[in-house]
Design a protein around this motif. Sequence first.
Motif, mmCIF file in Angstrom:
data_model
loop_
_atom_site.group_PDB
_atom_site.id
_atom_site.type_symbol
_atom_site.label_atom_id
_atom_site.label_comp_id
_atom_site.label_asym_id
_atom_site.label_seq_id
_atom_site.Cartn_x
_atom_site.Cartn_y
_atom_site.Cartn_z
ATOM 1 N N ASP A 73 0.897 -1.258 0.174
ATOM 2 C CA ASP A 73 -0.080 -0.142 0.022
ATOM 3 C C ASP A 73 0.951 1.378 -0.106
ATOM 4 N N TYR A 74 2.021 1.266 0.840
ATOM 5 C CA TYR A 74 2.811 2.253 0.816
ATOM 6 C C TYR A 74 3.524 2.493 -0.507
ATOM 7 N N LEU A 75 3.987 1.682 -1.201
ATOM 8 C CA LEU A 75 4.437 1.592 -2.683
ATOM 9 C C LEU A 75 3.435 2.000 -3.663
ATOM 10 N N PRO A 144 9.722 8.523 19.380
ATOM 11 C CA PRO A 144 10.303 7.451 19.112
ATOM 12 C C PRO A 144 9.861 6.957 17.781
ATOM 13 N N CYS A 145 10.713 6.387 16.760
ATOM 14 C CA CYS A 145 10.498 5.926 15.644
ATOM 15 C C CYS A 145 9.531 4.928 15.469
ATOM 16 N N GLN A 146 9.784 3.885 16.453
ATOM 17 C CA GLN A 146 9.215 2.569 16.557
ATOM 18 C C GLN A 146 7.697 2.697 16.853
ATOM 19 N N GLY A 147 7.408 3.812 17.585
ATOM 20 C CA GLY A 147 5.981 4.312 17.806
ATOM 21 C C GLY A 147 5.199 3.980 16.414
ATOM 22 N N CYS A 148 5.608 4.382 15.242
ATOM 23 C CA CYS A 148 4.965 4.257 14.283
ATOM 24 C C CYS A 148 5.466 3.418 12.966
ATOM 25 N N HIS A 149 6.757 3.089 13.276
ATOM 26 C CA HIS A 149 7.259 2.342 12.237
ATOM 27 C C HIS A 149 7.492 0.909 12.820
ATOM 28 N N GLY A 150 6.940 0.666 13.736
ATOM 29 C CA GLY A 150 6.797 -1.006 14.455
ATOM 30 C C GLY A 150 8.375 -1.068 15.041
ATOM 31 N N THR A 163 -0.365 2.060 4.683
ATOM 32 C CA THR A 163 0.381 2.848 3.742
ATOM 33 C C THR A 163 1.470 3.584 4.641
ATOM 34 N N TRP A 164 1.867 3.128 5.800
ATOM 35 C CA TRP A 164 2.975 3.758 6.540
ATOM 36 C C TRP A 164 4.164 2.668 6.095
ATOM 37 N N PRO A 165 5.374 3.120 5.607
ATOM 38 C CA PRO A 165 6.605 2.149 5.421
ATOM 39 C C PRO A 165 7.149 1.402 6.503
ATOM 40 N N ASP A 173 22.037 5.740 2.616
ATOM 41 C CA ASP A 173 22.031 7.191 1.761
ATOM 42 C C ASP A 173 20.527 7.399 1.612
ATOM 43 N N TYR A 174 19.894 6.764 1.186
ATOM 44 C CA TYR A 174 18.357 6.910 0.692
ATOM 45 C C TYR A 174 17.772 7.595 1.926
ATOM 46 N N LEU A 175 17.861 6.714 3.128
ATOM 47 C CA LEU A 175 17.220 7.084 4.168
ATOM 48 C C LEU A 175 17.391 8.541 4.910
ATOM 49 N N ALA A 177 18.910 10.911 2.715
ATOM 50 C CA ALA A 177 18.296 11.952 2.060
ATOM 51 C C ALA A 177 16.467 12.151 2.242
ATOM 52 N N ARG A 178 15.966 10.988 2.363
ATOM 53 C CA ARG A 178 14.448 11.475 2.829
ATOM 54 C C ARG A 178 14.343 12.099 3.950
ATOM 55 N N LEU A 179 14.814 11.648 5.100
ATOM 56 C CA LEU A 179 14.579 12.514 6.199
ATOM 57 C C LEU A 179 15.105 13.984 6.185
ATOM 58 N N ALA A 181 14.576 15.566 3.274
ATOM 59 C CA ALA A 181 13.798 16.151 2.702
ATOM 60 C C ALA A 181 12.551 16.495 3.494
ATOM 61 N N TYR A 182 12.291 15.632 4.393
ATOM 62 C CA TYR A 182 10.929 15.837 5.236
ATOM 63 C C TYR A 182 11.454 16.972 6.006
ATOM 64 N N ARG A 183 12.425 17.109 6.686
ATOM 65 C CA ARG A 183 12.817 18.159 7.595
ATOM 66 C C ARG A 183 13.005 19.433 6.855
ATOM 67 N N VAL A 196 2.340 14.044 8.271
ATOM 68 C CA VAL A 196 2.917 13.413 9.684
ATOM 69 C C VAL A 196 4.146 13.304 9.772
ATOM 70 N N MET A 197 4.941 12.907 8.653
ATOM 71 C CA MET A 197 6.342 12.364 9.001
ATOM 72 C C MET A 197 7.202 13.727 8.829
ATOM 73 N N ARG A 198 6.870 14.705 8.284
ATOM 74 C CA ARG A 198 7.574 16.159 8.365
ATOM 75 C C ARG A 198 7.511 16.558 9.634
HETATM 76 C C1 HEC Z 1 3.602 9.560 14.002
HETATM 77 C C2 HEC Z 1 4.168 8.621 13.346
HETATM 78 C C3 HEC Z 1 5.391 8.457 12.768
HETATM 79 C C4 HEC Z 1 6.550 8.623 13.455
HETATM 80 C C5 HEC Z 1 6.858 8.808 14.983
HETATM 81 C C6 HEC Z 1 7.710 8.422 12.877
HETATM 82 N N1 HEC Z 1 7.390 8.181 11.339
HETATM 83 FE FE1 HEC Z 1 8.497 7.943 9.554
HETATM 84 N N2 HEC Z 1 6.919 7.784 8.445
HETATM 85 C C7 HEC Z 1 5.537 7.881 8.888
HETATM 86 C C8 HEC Z 1 4.628 7.988 7.899
HETATM 87 C C9 HEC Z 1 3.020 8.016 7.832
HETATM 88 C C10 HEC Z 1 5.629 7.832 6.697
HETATM 89 C C11 HEC Z 1 5.004 7.885 5.212
HETATM 90 C C12 HEC Z 1 5.380 9.286 4.734
HETATM 91 C C13 HEC Z 1 5.241 9.334 3.351
HETATM 92 O O1 HEC Z 1 4.486 8.620 2.525
HETATM 93 O O2 HEC Z 1 5.812 10.257 2.757
HETATM 94 C C14 HEC Z 1 6.991 7.930 7.106
HETATM 95 C C15 HEC Z 1 8.007 7.813 6.352
HETATM 96 C C16 HEC Z 1 9.195 7.676 6.738
HETATM 97 C C17 HEC Z 1 10.399 7.494 5.749
HETATM 98 C C18 HEC Z 1 10.378 7.497 4.105
HETATM 99 C C19 HEC Z 1 10.501 5.895 4.079
HETATM 100 C C20 HEC Z 1 10.951 5.862 2.535
HETATM 101 O O3 HEC Z 1 11.002 4.354 2.110
HETATM 102 O O4 HEC Z 1 10.914 6.549 1.815
HETATM 103 C C21 HEC Z 1 11.508 7.530 6.872
HETATM 104 C C22 HEC Z 1 12.931 7.529 6.213
HETATM 105 C C23 HEC Z 1 11.108 7.735 8.182
HETATM 106 N N3 HEC Z 1 9.724 7.760 8.200
HETATM 107 C C24 HEC Z 1 11.746 7.560 9.078
HETATM 108 C C25 HEC Z 1 11.220 7.816 10.508
HETATM 109 C C26 HEC Z 1 12.396 8.082 11.458
HETATM 110 C C27 HEC Z 1 13.944 8.066 11.717
HETATM 111 C C28 HEC Z 1 11.722 8.236 12.784
HETATM 112 C C29 HEC Z 1 12.078 8.597 13.908
HETATM 113 C C30 HEC Z 1 12.815 9.710 14.323
HETATM 114 C C31 HEC Z 1 10.258 8.251 12.307
HETATM 115 N N4 HEC Z 1 10.056 7.890 10.990
HETATM 116 C C32 HEC Z 1 8.977 8.440 12.945
HETATM 117 C C33 HEC Z 1 5.175 8.090 10.450
HETATM 118 C C34 HEC Z 1 5.985 8.215 11.515
#
Ligand code: HEC
Length: 221
Positions: A73-75, A144-150, A163-165, A173-175, A177-179, A181-183, A196-198
């Motif tokens: 679903d994410y893809l 904590p990232c694990q709260g949403c990414h497991g 839909t969450w990855p 390097d990809y990770l 760059a993505r982080l 880009a969100y920031r 959400v991720m931004r």
């Molecule tokens: C509140 C929930 C939440 C938390 C907490 C969270 N994430 Fe995410 N993350 C998401 C969601 C939702 C997406 C999908 C965003 C999108 O589609 O662009 C995502 C996407 C990402 C991606 C992009 C993956 C890809 O394949 O492009 C990265 C990297 C990532 N998160 C890293 C982190 C890291 C590192 C942390 C901890 C510092 C974190 N996330 C914490 C919800 C969260």
Amino acid sequence: MKPFLHVRLILVLLGASCTWATAGEWLDLRGAAPIRGDAAAGAAKAAVCAACHGPNGNSIVPAFPRLAGQRADYLYWRLANFRRGAWPQSPMTAQAANLADADLRDLAAYFSSQAVAKPAVATAPSARGEDLFRRGDTQRGTPPCQGCHGADAKGPADARLATWPSLRGQQADYLAARLKAYRDASSAAASSNEFVMRGVAHRLDDEAIAAIAGWLASLPP
Ligand code: HEC
Ligand code: HEC
């Protein structure tokens, strides 16, 4: 000024103060219906992707993301956003532009079903990265990232969040760059998920990003 112009002016001013409400271009993925694709049909369409994403989506180039084992679903929704030009500067915009919706679903099903290969070059594990992933940084307000990414970084177990990855074993390097880009993003978010991720990434510094990306990349399949 004619009355309808007032209304338009108010709408513009409201929009300027809240990008979340203006865009109209962002996809609302809350409660998105699960996608269905045909992995076998996807395999036949995936040859062109291998040039950058590697055999069966197991990328060997650090800047190109691994697709093998990623959640379907994410893809699918990432591809849908590339296709509508949400990130015009991305090399993926041209790749997705001429694909039909069924192609996106089939490709998502195919790559998701592929076994994750052990990376040829091992990444050194990072204790700081693991700590940030598990506990976040309370001083900076990073959750904590694990709260949403497991806990295993394979994405949340809740099917409503399909839909969450997954992040496990992704290219460092990809990770990173993505982080960044969100920031550093200044344009409107492309989806509710990106929004959400931004919010999570906006206080990460480069050192924290490098540590988390390295730790995630070091995790075995
Ligand atoms: C509140 C929930 C939440 C938390 C907490 C969270 N994430 Fe995410 N993350 C998401 C969601 C939702 C997406 C999908 C965003 C999108 O589609 O662009 C995502 C996407 C990402 C991606 C992009 C993956 C890809 O394949 O492009 C990265 C990297 C990532 N998160 C890293 C982190 C890291 C590192 C942390 C901890 C510092 C974190 N996330 C914490 C919800 C969260
Ligand atoms: C010319 C090289 C190239 C080709 C060919 C290519 N991609 Fe990509 N792809 C990239 C790059 C680079 C990124 C990262 C781009 C970004 O984040 O803007 C990416 C990102 C992606 C993502 C997002 C992954 C994630 O974790 O968020 C998906 C999904 C994807 N590509 C699918 C495909 C599919 C399916 C094909 C074949 C139809 C394909 N790509 C062909 C270079 C390529």
